[in-house]
Design an enzyme around this catalytic site. Sequence first.
Site, PDB file in Angstrom:
ATOM      1  N   CYS A 119      44.448  47.930  40.190  1.00 34.72           N
ATOM      2  CA  CYS A 119      44.530  49.199  39.456  1.00 34.72           C
ATOM      3  C   CYS A 119      43.628  49.177  38.215  1.00 34.72           C
ATOM      4  CB  CYS A 119      45.988  49.434  39.066  1.00 34.72           C
ATOM      5  SG  CYS A 119      46.274  50.735  37.876  1.00 34.72           S
ATOM      6  N   CYS A 143      45.306  50.121  34.923  1.00 36.93           N
ATOM      7  CA  CYS A 143      46.164  49.004  34.498  1.00 36.93           C
ATOM      8  C   CYS A 143      45.341  47.950  33.762  1.00 36.93           C
ATOM      9  CB  CYS A 143      46.854  48.364  35.697  1.00 36.93           C
ATOM     10  SG  CYS A 143      47.936  49.468  36.625  1.00 36.93           S
TER      11      CYS A 143
END
Length: 122
Positions: free
Chosen positions: A31, A34
């Site tokens: 991600c 993230c």
Amino acid sequence: MSKPVHLTESSFDQFVSDNEIVLIDFWADWCRPCKMVAPILDELAQEYSGKVTIGKVDTDSERGLAMKYGANSIPTFWAFKQGKPVGRFVGAYPKASFVDIFKQLIDLDMAKVAEEEAAKAA
């Protein structure tokens, strides 16, 4: 704690109950948002050491926790105070936004929250 703590299903509940104020980051290695937030959380873990404790849950390896906390989109963050969930938000935010959230968590009056919950239940 001066670094975010990686949590598993077996350590999650104890971690939340052992720390006064907790922010949990539900994330995954693939991600990009993230990964953008990770260094911010590392900095804040040091800056707010002793005030806010940060935990991280890898949604790929801890699918049960991800499902339990509705981390369908990541990053998803859950805030806890005195072991109780008090907030949830999704997405990558700048450091200033996390600082605001931390200040709100520190100032949050849990007695008032309990009164409001009791009033809703009545």
